[in-house]
Design an enzyme around this catalytic site. Structure first.
Site, PDB file in Angstrom:
ATOM      1  N   GLY A 129       0.793  -1.208   0.000  1.00 28.82           N
ATOM      2  CA  GLY A 129       0.000   0.000   0.000  1.00 28.82           C
ATOM      3  C   GLY A 129       0.832   1.268   0.000  1.00 28.82           C
ATOM      4  N   HIS A 130       0.367   2.262   0.743  1.00 29.17           N
ATOM      5  CA  HIS A 130       0.930   3.605   0.714  1.00 29.17           C
ATOM      6  C   HIS A 130       2.353   3.658   1.260  1.00 29.17           C
ATOM      7  CE1 HIS A 130       0.509   7.939   0.458  1.00 29.17           C
ATOM      8  NE2 HIS A 130       0.727   8.106   1.749  1.00 29.17           N
TER       9      HIS A 130
END
Length: 303
Positions: free
Chosen positions: A266-267
């Protein structure tokens, strides 16, 4: 048994226009080592780079400041929070530290801060490492667009921003798109500690309502990339709920020679893919520094 070198690091403050900027810096084994300026994202601070500094800091000079409103940086009560002001203070920090040439790592908020620096001082930029740092319309998810469209006068807008500043909101930014058991909990826990300090949520609300100013500069930043063609390494968490992988691919339109790596996370890609990303950065620094060199030697690091 031979153990890998773990970097020595120092933790200091510099006064920049009334802001007491906290930063962490590695002390490499060699003089005039390649310099990597690490620009953190929301809602974190320079501590997000602790493990990267441990991994690479014995060979390279890694410098990671906390922006105003983040981490250990201390800001006057009358400070106006905007991305222009974050860039002003970061620019002053770079000057005070005496950096004249560096590779710049831009992540999340680090992209709008870093590209403002690049516009002002293209001579400083020896190369870019881009990790989920967006500069393209196609790099915005629908939820990111909805969030950026919020304005102070819109009913409920501030509450929407503040909901993201809670522990579930902070934790979700780490775990969404990643395998949760691979994400150490101290990252979001420390972030939340800083978010809960007096005045910090108000600072983040102001920056959220200013984020639209970054979209208004995308054309300028893309033109800068085309004009200056900095060597660029892109390492991107492909499952980022804010900045999807299309934002990584978009860089290739302006930088066709950029090196692109997508990761199944993810981020906060460094949290669970440091063993894959750190060697890419090391190789990129060696190639970039040897090719471009430095305008002047970086000042010696105090031991």
């Amino acid at each position: 048994m031979v153990f890998p070198l773990v970097a020595r690091a120092v933790h200091r403050h510099l006064d920049v226009d009334g802001v007491r900027v906290f930063y962490r810096e590695s002390l490499p084994e060699r003089d005039h080592a390649p310099v990597l300026l690490l620009l953190h994202g929301f809602p974190s601070a320079s501590h997000q780079f602790r493990r990267l500094i441990d991994a690479l800091g014995s060979r390279y000079r890694l410098v990671a400041p906390d922006y105003p409103g983040f981490g250990h940086t201390e800001t006057p009560a009358d400070f106006t929070y905007s991305f222009d002001r974050l860039a002003d203070i970061t620019e002053g920090f770079v000057r005070r530290l005496g950096l004249t040439r560096f590779v710049m790592y831009v992540f999340d908020f680090g992209a709008p801060v870093g590209f403002r620096l690049a516009e002002r001082h293209p001579e400083w930029i020896a190369g870019l490492v881009v990790q989920n740092g967006n500069a393209y319309e196609e790099g915005l998810s629908d939820s990111a667009r909805d969030f950026i469209a919020l304005r102070p006068a819109t009913p409920g807008a501030e509450n929407t921003v503040r909901d993201l500043l809670t522990l579930p909101g902070t934790r979700g930014q780490y775990e969404t798109g990643a395998v949760p058991e691979r994400i150490a909990p101290e990252g979001w826990t420390l972030d939340q500690h800083f978010l809960d300090l007096p005045g910090r949520k108000e600072a983040q609300v102001a920056l959220a309502f200013d984020y639209h100013s970054n979209l208004e500069r995308y054309d300028r930043w893309q033109a800068w990339l085309r004009e200056h063609t900095p060597p660029t390494l892109i390492t991107w968490g492909a499952n980022d709920p804010f900045f999807p992988a299309a934002g990584a691919h978009a860089y290739l339109r302006d930088l066709p020679d950029a090196e692109l790596h997508l990761f199944d996370t993810g981020h906060f890609a460094l949290e669970d893919h440091l063993p894959q990303i750190a060697p890419l950065i090391a190789g990129f620094l060696d190639r970039t520094w040897n090719r471009r060199g430095v305008a002047a030697p970086a000042p010696a690091v105090p031991r």
